[in-house]
Every structure is written in structure tokens, then in C-alpha cells.
Write a protein that holds these residues in place. Sequence first.
Motif, PDB file in Angstrom:
ATOM      1  N   PRO A  31       0.804  -1.229   0.000  1.00 57.05           N
ATOM      2  CA  PRO A  31       0.000   0.000   0.000  1.00 57.05           C
ATOM      3  C   PRO A  31       0.837   1.280   0.000  1.00 57.05           C
ATOM      4  O   PRO A  31       0.324   2.339  -0.306  1.00 57.05           O
ATOM      5  N   GLN A  32       2.139   1.154   0.319  1.00 64.29           N
ATOM      6  CA  GLN A  32       2.990   2.357   0.310  1.00 64.29           C
ATOM      7  C   GLN A  32       3.626   2.614  -1.066  1.00 64.29           C
ATOM      8  O   GLN A  32       4.276   3.628  -1.266  1.00 64.29           O
ATOM      9  N   LEU A  33       3.404   1.706  -1.982  1.00 66.63           N
ATOM     10  CA  LEU A  33       4.036   1.860  -3.301  1.00 66.63           C
ATOM     11  C   LEU A  33       3.291   2.914  -4.127  1.00 66.63           C
ATOM     12  O   LEU A  33       2.111   2.743  -4.451  1.00 66.63           O
ATOM     13  N   VAL A  34       3.973   4.038  -4.413  1.00 67.52           N
ATOM     14  CA  VAL A  34       3.307   5.086  -5.214  1.00 67.52           C
ATOM     15  C   VAL A  34       4.112   5.460  -6.459  1.00 67.52           C
ATOM     16  O   VAL A  34       3.605   6.105  -7.362  1.00 67.52           O
ATOM     17  N   ARG A  35       5.417   5.063  -6.521  1.00 66.12           N
ATOM     18  CA  ARG A  35       6.317   5.390  -7.626  1.00 66.12           C
ATOM     19  C   ARG A  35       6.653   6.884  -7.634  1.00 66.12           C
ATOM     20  O   ARG A  35       5.904   7.715  -7.126  1.00 66.12           O
ATOM     21  N   GLY A  36       7.788   7.192  -8.242  1.00 65.61           N
ATOM     22  CA  GLY A  36       8.292   8.564  -8.158  1.00 65.61           C
ATOM     23  C   GLY A  36       7.840   9.502  -9.267  1.00 65.61           C
ATOM     24  O   GLY A  36       8.334  10.609  -9.358  1.00 65.61           O
ATOM     25  N   LEU A  37       6.931   9.061 -10.118  1.00 59.22           N
ATOM     26  CA  LEU A  37       6.545   9.912 -11.250  1.00 59.22           C
ATOM     27  C   LEU A  37       5.093  10.366 -11.099  1.00 59.22           C
ATOM     28  O   LEU A  37       4.264   9.648 -10.549  1.00 59.22           O
TER      29      LEU A  37
END
Length: 500
Positions: A332-338
Motif C-alpha cells: 500500500p505504500q508503493l506510489v512510484r516517483g513519477l
Amino acid sequence: MALQSSRIARLNFEFINKIMARKKIIKTHYKAKPGRRVRQSAKLSAGKKKRGRPAKRKTRVIKAKRGRPSKPRKPTFAKIRIQAPRGVHDILPEEQKYWDKIRTIVSQVAISYGFKRIDVPVFEDINLFIKGTGQTTDIVQKEMYTFKTKGGEHFALRPEFTPGIVRAYIEHGMKNLPQPVKLYTLGPVFRHNKPQAGRYRQFYQFNFEIIGDANPVSDVQTIQVFIAILKKLNLKKFTFYINSIGCPLCVPQYKKVLVSYYRQHLSKLCFDCERRFKENPLRLLDCKKEKCKRLANKSPQILDLLCEECHNHFKEVLELLDELEIPYILDPQLVRGLDYYTRTVFEIWEEKGDALGSLLGGGRYDNLVEMFKGKSTPAVGAAAGIERIIASLKKQDIKISEKEKPKIFLIQLGELGKRRGLKLFEEFQSKGIKIGEAFSKPSIKSQLKIADKEGAQLTLILGQREVLEDNIIIRDMTSGAQETVALERVFQEIKKRLKK
Ligand code: AMP
């Protein structure tokens, strides 16, 4: 007549001497042969002027220098120490087997999954990345290599592939092709970040994009392609993480919840996260600093706040992954940097939190094409870092076989052997038969040594005598047996022996 002409010559000589002495250049410009007597010019020999009759001119004898005549001096060059810029690296010949293997597997998998190759420019209008990659991303804020041309255009070296591919999709009217358009590419990208293990300033990515399809099948096929590549490379240890970050309908609501959570912990945030809090709170979840990671772990989860469409989309992605038996971890913390991602996002790590960083990452970007004046076009894609995959292959001790070496080696001796050998080598090339050589080595010993090192089964020996008699010696490198055969039969003989 002869007397007269020698007098004229002497007068000329004195006249020239005078002029040169006046210009004080006689010492440097005029050189007499050693042993000859020369008259010094008035100015050079006179010293103080005396009255009365002019002083008798003195002569001096040019002495020959002792020893050997001096050699012309070698030109010297100022030495400058040049190194590759920080954070960039050479790919040396011994490393190329990894690169060849990855390139080959990427293109094989691309073909079997129906992707077509595209190559986009290394530099583009800076606004493509400011708008596409996103104003608030680290890439745009800190890491882009930008430059202005003399004409005043402002460019950036591509820090990633997706915006360039989307630009090409729009510019070349690919919306008129049957959708989705499936594209892949491979090449260098540039980011001015802090160099460390697994992090370069010029690094290579391979990139797959499916443009023109909102169906979860495309998300899963993108994931499948990358997993297929890693498996074909025999990479054993890697973990796949997935999340959904919603769409412009549900994200604002989630951002509000996130902001109110982080507002209570503002004093614990790192410097960059203070900025992220104001500019793009979703990126707070992406911070790699330990204290920020701890906060992110306890933050509210977007999966609980997805709108119905995003929820159903994500559910279907997960079901398809289950169907294909692709193991995943919901993160759930995965949002990616773009900035452009919507809905599905994913990453693959050798080991989460590994200093090397992720091996690959990607996700859905349903609004990027529209942002560049295209019509609404959903899309999904991902990129993998080649250096990190190679580092992982090495870490997991996965051997990559060298390209098949030639089984035959040509040895040439003497001038005639070399000349005829060069021609014979070309005949082998035109027949598509691999053959090793060492034309720069003259001795049989050194050539045999190389042939042995390269693992040749047969060597062909072409000396002066063989050329004159139109023969060639075939030597079996295992048994050491040698046989002389007619040069015109060499191809038949080799085929016969290699078949055995
Ligand atoms: P990104 O474009 O940031 O999503 O990154 C995709 C992949 O590129 C990562 O998973 C890494 O494998 C690779 N990568 C990103 N940044 C670097 C870097 N500075 N040096 C080497 N590889 C990188």
C-alpha cells in the motif's frame, strides 16, 4: 667570367650579412658549415668605433660539434588526465556478454508478445519532461541534464522513455493504428543524481508501453513481459510488488486524509518531505529515509479509499495475476516517483530495501496522452534498469555463456602466407563460416597458443611452401595430427572433420 660571378656572389653575401646584422638576426638565421671562415659583420665585430682607418674585420671559425649529429627532437605534448565523468561508466568487452544476452532476450520476448521497437531521441524539449514526468518529481526538480542551444531552444537529456514515446505516438498519428499500440525500446537515460552502487548518471533501460487500452489485461501483459524476461535470464530471486493509486476521482479524497495524518507528524519529516507535503503529498509515501519510511508504514492506505471503478480495475488485475500464478505482494505504500501514474503501479526488487534499488518499475498512466493534446488514451508501461539486472545476475552467480567461438583458426606464415591467408579469411567470411585469426602475430608458436586459448578444434596452416604448391595444412588440435590438403578442397575437408 667565373671570377666576376664569384665576386658578385661575395658582394651579395656581404650585403646580406650587413642587413641581417643590422636586424640582429644573423646569429639565428645564418649557419655556416663547420670549418669555414666567415667574416663577422661590421656591427658584430667592430665594438667601439675608432677613428682613422676602419678596423680590420675579424673572422671566426665555426667549429664542428663533437659527437654524433643531434637527432630531431620529438614533439612533446602537454599531458591532461581525462576520466569518465562521475556516475557514468564504460561497458568493457568482457561485460558485453551480459548486454548481448539482455538485448537478445528483450527483443525475442518483445516479438513473441507483439511489441514493436521504437527509438526516440536522446534529447527533447525540456517541457516534455516538465509536463510529462512532472514538475514536482525529483527527476524534474533535481536530476535533469538540461541545456540551451545558441538558438535559444531549451532541451533536456531524456531522464526516462515514456514521455518521448507518448510524444512520438501523438506526433506520428499512431491513434489511427489498430489499438492498443504496443511499443518497446532500449537505450541510455540520464539523471544527475548522487552516484552510488546501482545508481548511475547515465544508465540503460528497456521499456515496454501499451498505449490505447484501459483493460486490466494490458496491465497484466506488461507485468508478464518483464517477468518473462527475468525468467529467461534465469534470475531466480526477485519479488513483485503491486498497488493501485487510484484516479483523479479518488486521489483528492485520499490526499486529504494523508495530509491530515502527516500534519500531526510534520516535525518528523525530512527536508524533502516537507516540500512533498506541500507539493504532492502522495510522494511522502515514496521517501527512502528511514524516519519517513516509519511514518509511511503507519499512514492511511489508499486501497481503502479507491473509487468503485478503480477498485474493480485493481481487483481484476489481481485476479488475472492469480490466474497466471504470478506471485505478488500488495504494497500500500508503493506510489512510484513519477507524477503521471494512475491506478496500477508495480515494482520488482531482488530484495525490498536492497541498496541496489528496484530492478524495474512501472504502472498505468491514463492521462498522459491527453495532457499532450492527444485525445483521452489510457496506457500502461514499465522500465527496467539494465545495470541493476546485470548486478543481480552476478550477485546470484548466474553464468552467461560467451558467444560461440570459432572452431577453426587460421595460421599464416611469411609474407606469402599472410597475403593468401587474408584472402582465404575473406572466403570464409563470405561463406558465413566463423574462423579465428591472429594476422598481427608472425610466429607459428604464438599463433598456435592463441588458437589453443580460443579453443579451436582445427587450425589451418598456410606457409610460403603451401601457397606456392596451392596446399594448406589441417591440424587437429586435440591429437596434433596434421594433413596437407589441396587449398581448393579446404571447405569440404573442414566440413567433414567438424561433423565427426
Ligand atoms: P524509474 O524510471 O525511476 O521508474 O526506474 C526504472 C528502473 O530504472 C529502476 O527500477 C532501476 O532499475 C533503473 N534505474 C533508475 N534510476 C537508476 C539509476 N540512477 N541508475 C541505474 N539504474 C536506475
